[in-house]
Design a protein around this motif. Structure first.
Motif, PDB file in Angstrom:
ATOM      1  N   HIS A 107       0.807  -1.243   0.155  1.00 16.41           N
ATOM      2  CA  HIS A 107       0.071  -0.036   0.052  1.00 16.41           C
ATOM      3  C   HIS A 107       0.951   1.236   0.015  1.00 16.41           C
ATOM      4  N   PRO A 108       1.415   1.493  -1.150  1.00 19.94           N
ATOM      5  CA  PRO A 108       2.234   2.766  -1.031  1.00 19.94           C
ATOM      6  C   PRO A 108       1.592   4.061  -1.083  1.00 19.94           C
ATOM      7  N   ASP A 109       2.241   4.929  -0.503  1.00 20.60           N
ATOM      8  CA  ASP A 109       1.980   6.369  -0.252  1.00 20.60           C
ATOM      9  C   ASP A 109       1.734   7.125  -1.667  1.00 20.60           C
ATOM     10  N   GLU A 110       0.862   7.981  -1.856  1.00 20.61           N
ATOM     11  CA  GLU A 110       0.726   8.721  -3.029  1.00 20.61           C
ATOM     12  C   GLU A 110       1.636   9.449  -3.320  1.00 20.61           C
ATOM     13  N   ALA A 111       2.444  10.132  -2.255  1.00 22.12           N
ATOM     14  CA  ALA A 111       3.514  11.142  -2.418  1.00 22.12           C
ATOM     15  C   ALA A 111       4.602  10.437  -3.073  1.00 22.12           C
ATOM     16  N   VAL A 112       4.818   9.070  -3.330  1.00 19.03           N
ATOM     17  CA  VAL A 112       5.955   8.571  -4.131  1.00 19.03           C
ATOM     18  C   VAL A 112       5.586   8.611  -5.576  1.00 19.03           C
ATOM     19  N   ARG A 113       4.470   8.718  -6.052  1.00 21.64           N
ATOM     20  CA  ARG A 113       4.213   8.699  -7.292  1.00 21.64           C
ATOM     21  C   ARG A 113       4.833   9.710  -8.245  1.00 21.64           C
ATOM     22  N   GLY A 114       5.205  11.021  -7.568  1.00 25.67           N
ATOM     23  CA  GLY A 114       5.989  12.405  -8.076  1.00 25.67           C
ATOM     24  C   GLY A 114       4.823  12.856  -8.978  1.00 25.67           C
ATOM     25  N   GLU A 115       5.534  13.793  -9.779  1.00 24.18           N
ATOM     26  CA  GLU A 115       4.794  14.702 -10.489  1.00 24.18           C
ATOM     27  C   GLU A 115       4.923  14.661 -11.703  1.00 24.18           C
ATOM     28  N   PRO A 116       4.120  14.905 -12.700  1.00 22.97           N
ATOM     29  CA  PRO A 116       4.200  14.599 -14.046  1.00 22.97           C
ATOM     30  C   PRO A 116       5.293  15.612 -14.862  1.00 22.97           C
ATOM     31  N   GLN A 117       5.968  14.896 -15.595  1.00 22.65           N
ATOM     32  CA  GLN A 117       7.546  15.165 -16.048  1.00 22.65           C
ATOM     33  C   GLN A 117       7.026  15.595 -17.432  1.00 22.65           C
ATOM     34  N   PRO A 118       7.903  16.708 -18.112  1.00 18.64           N
ATOM     35  CA  PRO A 118       7.794  17.118 -19.484  1.00 18.64           C
ATOM     36  C   PRO A 118       8.243  16.249 -20.381  1.00 18.64           C
ATOM     37  N   ARG A 119       7.755  15.925 -21.494  1.00 17.34           N
ATOM     38  CA  ARG A 119       8.398  15.326 -22.609  1.00 17.34           C
ATOM     39  C   ARG A 119       9.480  15.927 -23.405  1.00 17.34           C
ATOM     40  N   TRP A 120      10.741  15.304 -23.603  1.00 16.68           N
ATOM     41  CA  TRP A 120      11.850  16.152 -24.094  1.00 16.68           C
ATOM     42  C   TRP A 120      11.493  16.177 -25.630  1.00 16.68           C
ATOM     43  N   ILE A 121      12.291  16.881 -26.183  1.00 12.54           N
ATOM     44  CA  ILE A 121      12.331  17.264 -27.512  1.00 12.54           C
ATOM     45  C   ILE A 121      13.278  16.254 -28.210  1.00 12.54           C
ATOM     46  N   THR A 122      12.966  15.262 -28.618  1.00 16.15           N
ATOM     47  CA  THR A 122      13.864  14.416 -29.411  1.00 16.15           C
ATOM     48  C   THR A 122      14.298  14.534 -30.785  1.00 16.15           C
ATOM     49  N   ALA A 123      13.400  15.252 -31.275  1.00 17.57           N
ATOM     50  CA  ALA A 123      13.832  15.406 -32.845  1.00 17.57           C
ATOM     51  C   ALA A 123      13.307  16.855 -33.366  1.00 17.57           C
ATOM     52  N   LEU A 124      14.444  17.590 -34.190  1.00 17.63           N
ATOM     53  CA  LEU A 124      14.070  18.784 -34.529  1.00 17.63           C
ATOM     54  C   LEU A 124      14.796  19.226 -35.934  1.00 17.63           C
ATOM     55  N   ARG A 125      13.921  19.691 -36.908  1.00 23.72           N
ATOM     56  CA  ARG A 125      14.374  19.801 -38.227  1.00 23.72           C
ATOM     57  C   ARG A 125      13.599  21.111 -38.839  1.00 23.72           C
ATOM     58  N   ALA A 126      14.167  21.791 -39.558  1.00 19.39           N
ATOM     59  CA  ALA A 126      13.646  22.950 -40.074  1.00 19.39           C
ATOM     60  C   ALA A 126      13.803  23.125 -41.541  1.00 19.39           C
ATOM     61  N   ILE A 127      13.117  23.703 -42.389  1.00 22.13           N
ATOM     62  CA  ILE A 127      13.363  24.163 -43.974  1.00 22.13           C
ATOM     63  C   ILE A 127      14.278  25.511 -43.798  1.00 22.13           C
ATOM     64  N   PRO A 128      15.455  25.313 -44.302  1.00 25.31           N
ATOM     65  CA  PRO A 128      16.445  26.496 -44.507  1.00 25.31           C
ATOM     66  C   PRO A 128      15.773  27.516 -44.920  1.00 25.31           C
ATOM     67  N   PHE A 129      16.118  28.782 -44.394  1.00 28.46           N
ATOM     68  CA  PHE A 129      15.675  30.033 -44.942  1.00 28.46           C
ATOM     69  C   PHE A 129      13.950  30.100 -45.074  1.00 28.46           C
ATOM     70  N   SER A 130      13.476  29.456 -44.149  1.00 23.04           N
ATOM     71  CA  SER A 130      11.950  29.566 -44.154  1.00 23.04           C
ATOM     72  C   SER A 130      11.456  29.776 -42.517  1.00 23.04           C
ATOM     73  N   ASP A 131      10.146  30.105 -42.460  1.00 25.19           N
ATOM     74  CA  ASP A 131       9.791  30.123 -41.045  1.00 25.19           C
ATOM     75  C   ASP A 131       9.130  28.821 -40.576  1.00 25.19           C
ATOM     76  N   THR A 132       9.313  27.916 -41.051  1.00 21.62           N
ATOM     77  CA  THR A 132       8.739  26.288 -40.799  1.00 21.62           C
ATOM     78  C   THR A 132       9.648  25.348 -40.425  1.00 21.62           C
ATOM     79  N   PHE A 133       9.076  24.515 -39.145  1.00 21.26           N
ATOM     80  CA  PHE A 133       9.998  23.708 -38.634  1.00 21.26           C
ATOM     81  C   PHE A 133       9.162  22.803 -37.961  1.00 21.26           C
ATOM     82  N   VAL A 134       9.505  21.378 -37.561  1.00 18.28           N
ATOM     83  CA  VAL A 134       8.884  20.315 -37.269  1.00 18.28           C
ATOM     84  C   VAL A 134       9.623  19.771 -36.098  1.00 18.28           C
ATOM     85  N   THR A 135       8.771  19.292 -34.866  1.00 16.26           N
ATOM     86  CA  THR A 135       9.468  18.706 -33.760  1.00 16.26           C
ATOM     87  C   THR A 135       8.912  17.127 -33.545  1.00 16.26           C
ATOM     88  N   GLY A 136       9.520  16.376 -32.898  1.00 19.41           N
ATOM     89  CA  GLY A 136       9.143  15.127 -32.176  1.00 19.41           C
ATOM     90  C   GLY A 136       9.417  14.911 -30.973  1.00 19.41           C
TER      91      GLY A 136
END
Length: 609
Positions: A430-459
Motif C-alpha cells: 500500500h504505497p503512499d501517494e506521495a511517491v508517485r511524483g509529479e508529471p514530467q515534461p516530454r523531451w524534444i527528441t527530434a527537431l528539423r527546419a526548412i532552411p531560410f523559411s519560417d517552418t520547422f517540425v519537432t518530435g
C-alpha cells in the motif's frame, strides 16, 4: 644564267598597262549585265502565282514603295533581307490582330517573373536572411500518411535526398527507400497493379557485431545513431557507437571510406548546404570537418564541456552545435577560427497576462510548475542569424546570434508525461501517494527546419509530429498543430466554460492543448529523428516530412515502449486550396493556389529586414 626563280622581286612584277577606252567599254558591259541579273533574281524569288491573293496586293505595294527607297550603299542582298523582315513583321501583326495575344510575350513575362523570384531568393540566401514564409500556405491537418514497418531494432536516424529516404538503426543496418509516387505502374498505356502507398526498400546494408575486433572491417559494429545525405545525392554518411563515421555510395550503399578519428560515439552529422563538406559531432566533445569530395579529414573544433549531441549547418562555413549538459549552443566560424557561446539553463520566464484580463474576476487556477533545463539536445538553423534549440524540459528556444539569451521560449511543447502507476513506482503493498511524483515534461527528441523559411517540425514520444512557425518579426514561436491530425481547439473549449485563456500561465494552456492532441496521436513510439524537404519546385506541391519512429530513445534504453513499433513514416503535407485567396478578377493562381504560392513575391518580399 638568270631565270624567273633567280630574278629579284622588283623584276618579277609586271607593270600594269593603263586601261584604254576600249577596254573600259568592254568591262562595262558585263558589270551592267550582272546588276540586271541581280535585280531579276531579287524580283523572281516569289512569283505572282505563288503569292496568295489576299497578300499579293500588300506584298506588291510594299515592294513598290521600297523599290524607290533603296538605302544609300545598300546592295541587292541586303535589300532582299530587309524586304523579308518587313514581310514577316506584317504577317505577325495580322496574327496578333486575329488571336489577341503573343505567346512569346507570355512566355517572356512568365520567365521574367520566375527569374526575378529566383534572383531575389538567391540574393537573400547569399545574405543569410529568412525569405520564405510558407507555413500559412500548408494544410498540416490534411497531410497524407504513409507508413512502413522496419524490422530489427529501434530506428534512430532518417535523411531525405531527392526521391529516396535513408534510414539507420541500432541493428547496424542502413536502408534506402524509394518514396511512393502515388501513381500505379503502367505498361503500354494500361494500368498494372495498384498504386504503391508504402515506401519500397531498394538497397540495404547491415553490419556485424562479430567483426568488432577487426580493424579492416568496412561496416558498423555498433548501433548507428545518425545519418546524412549529401546535396548532390552521391554520398551517405553514418555514425554510431563504434566511434566510426562511414561514407557510403548512395545508390548501392557500398562503403567507400571508414573514418576512425573520433574517440567516442558519433552522435550527429550535417552536410554544408550546396557542398560535400560534412560536420560531425561526437561524445568526445569535439566537432570535426570532412571533405567527401576528397574523402579526407580537414580539422577539429574544440570548446564544448560535455558531449556534443547535435549539429546543424547552412551554406556558409559555419555550424551550430549543442552540448547536452553544458547547456550551451555554440556558433562555430570556421574561417575566422572563432566561436560564439549561447548559454541556456534555468526555467522559462513567467509570461505576462493579457491587459484585458487584469482587473477582472477570474477563478484561481493552479499554475504549472516551471521545469529547469538540464540538457540541450537538439538544434536547427533557420538562417545565418537565427536558430532553434530543443531541451529535455520540453522547451523550444528561439535564438539570435546578436543576443546571448533566447529571444523567445515556448514551454512544454509536447506536454507532460503522466506519472507511473503506484504499483510500478513502489514495491510496497500500500504505497503512499506521495511517491508517485509529479508529471514530467516530454523531451524534444527530434527537431528539423526548412532552411531560410519560417517552418520547422519537432518530435517526442507523445505520438505526434508537431509543426511550428516563426512570427514575421522573428520574436515568437507559434504552434501550427500536429501533422496529419485534426483536434479540437482547447482555447474555444475554455471560452465555452467561461474561463479566459489568458488566465493560464507558465505553459498550462500549452499542456492542455498538447494533452488533447496526444489522444489522437498516430506516431506511437519515440520519434528519434525527422527530415523535412520541399515537394516540387520551391515547394509548389507542399512539403514532405519523414519520421524515424522507434521503441526506445536513440541515445539510451532507459525507457522502452513495448506497444510501439519500429517504423518509417512519411507525411505529405499539401498546400491549402486557395478558395478564399482569389484575385480581383476571381482567377486562381497556378495549380489552384495563389500566385505567390507561399514564395515571397514582389510586394511581400521580406528578406532584407
Amino acid at each position: 644564267m638568270s631565270s624567273f626563280f633567280t630574278l629579284p622581286a622588283s623584276q618579277k612584277k609586271r607593270k600594269r598597262e593603263p586601261p584604254s577606252a576600249g577596254a573600259g567599254a568592254k568591262r562595262a558591259g558585263p558589270v551592267k549585265r550582272k546588276e540586271e541579273r541581280d535585280e531579276s533574281i531579287s524580283g523572281s524569288d516569289i512569283s505572282d502565282d505563288d503569292v496568295p491573293a489576299a497578300r499579293k496586293e500588300q506584298y506588291e505595294s510594299s515592294e513598290d514603295e521600297d523599290e524607290d527607297e533603296t538605302l544609300e550603299g545598300e546592295d541587292p542582298a541586303a535589300k532582299r533581307v530587309r524586304l523579308a523582315e518587313q514581310y514577316l513583321a506584317n504577317t505577325q501583326k495580322e496574327v496578333l490582330d486575329d488571336v489577341g495575344f503573343d505567346a512569346a510575350d507570355v512566355d517572356a513575362e512568365n520567365l521574367r517573373r520566375r527569374m526575378g523570384e529566383r534572383l531575389k531568393e538567391d540574393t537573400a540566401e547569399s545574405r543569410g536572411k529568412l525569405y520564405r514564409w510558407i507555413a500559412d500556405g500548408l494544410d498540416w491537418s490534411r497531410a497524407e500518411r504513409k507508413v512502413t514497418r522496419v524490422e530489427g531494432k529501434s530506428v534512430t536516424a532518417v535523411a531525405v535526398q531527392g526521391q529516396f529516404v535513408y534510414t539507420a538503426g541500432k541493428d547496424r543496418a542502413v536502408s534506402r527507400w524509394e518514396i511512393p509516387s502515388g501513381q500505379p505502374p503502367t505498361k503500354d498505356g494500361k494500368q498494372v497493379g495498384r498504386a504503391s502507398k508504402k515506401p519500397k526498400r531498394v538497397a540495404h546494408s547491415a553490419g556485424s557485431r562479430r567483426e568488432k575486433s577487426n580493424r579492416d572491417y568496412q561496416q558498423h559494429t555498433g548501433a548507428i545513431l545518425c545519418i546524412a545525405a549529401s546535396p548532390d545525392g552521391r554520398f551517405v554518411a553514418t555514425g554510431g557507437t563504434d566511434k566510426k563515421m562511414i561514407v557510403w555510395d548512395a545508390p548501392t550503399l557500398k562503403p567507400l571510406r571508414v573514418f576512425t578519428q573520433h574517440r567516442d560515439t558519433v552522435t550527429s552529422l550535417a552536410f554544408r548546404r550546396g557542398s560535400n563538406q560534412l560536420f560531425s559531432a561526437s561524445r568526445d566533445r569535439t566537432v570535426k570537418i570532412w571533405s567527401l569530395d576528397e574523402l579526407a579529414y580537414i580539422e577539429t573544433l574544440f570548446g564544448h564541456q560535455d558531449e556534443v549531441v547535435d549539429v546543424s549547418a547552412l551554406a556558409q562555413e559555419k555550424c551550430v552545435t549543442v552540448g547536452a549538459r553544458d547547456r550551451t549552443a555554440r556558433l562555430w566560424k570556421v574561417v575566422e577560427e572563432s566561436q560564439l557561446v549561447f548559454r541556456g539553463g534555468g526555467a522559462p520566464s513567467k509570461p505576462k497576462r493579457d491587459r484585458a484580463a487584469k482587473g477582472t474576476a477570474e477563478p484561481d487556477l493552479p499554475e504549472a510548475k516551471p521545469h529547469n533545463e538540464g540538457s540541450m539536445d537538439r538544434v536547427a538553423c533557420i538562417d545565418d542569424e537565427t536558430f532553434i534549440t530543443g531541451s529535455d524540459n520540453g522547451s523550444l528556444s528561439l535564438w539570435n546570434i546578436h543576443k546571448k539569451k533566447p529571444v523567445f521560449t515556448y514551454a512544454l511543447a509536447h506536454g507532460l508525461e503522466a506519472p507511473l502507476p503506484l504499483e510500478l513506482v513502489s514495491a510496497e503493498e500500500h504505497p503512499d501517494e506521495a511517491v508517485r511524483g509529479e508529471p514530467q515534461p516530454r523531451w524534444i527528441t527530434a527537431l528539423r527546419a526548412i532552411p531560410f523559411s519560417d517552418t520547422f517540425v519537432t518530435g517526442s514520444w507523445d505520438g505526434c509530429v508537431r509543426a511550428w512557425r516563426i512570427s514575421e518579426d522573428k520574436r515568437r514561436i507559434e504552434a501550427l498543430g500536429p501533422v496529419g491530425q485534426e483536434v479540437e481547439d482547447v482555447t474555444a473549449l475554455l471560452e465555452q466554460e467561461g474561463i479566459p485563456a489568458s488566465s493560464l500561465v507558465n505553459g498550462a494552456l500549452q499542456a492542455m492543448q498538447v494533452g488533447a492532441q496526444s489522444e489522437a496521436g498516430v506516431a506511437h513510439g519515440v520519434i528519434n529523428d525527422l527530415a523535412i524537404v520541399d515537394v516540387g519546385e520551391r515547394g509548389e506541391e507542399g512539403v514532405l516530412v519523414a519520421a524515424a519512429v522507434g521503441t526506445e530513445h536513440r541515445l539510451g534504453r532507459w525507457s522502452e515502449m513495448s506497444e510501439a513499433k519500429n517504423r518509417l513514416m512519411l507525411f505529405e503535407v499539401p498546400r491549402k486550396v486557395a478558395g478564399a485567396e482569389l484575385g480581383e478578377d476571381g482567377d486562381e493562381g497556378v495549380n489552384g493556389v495563389a500566385e505567390t504560392n507561399g514564395v515571397v513575391g514582389e510586394e511581400d518580399f521580406a528578406g532584407f529586414d
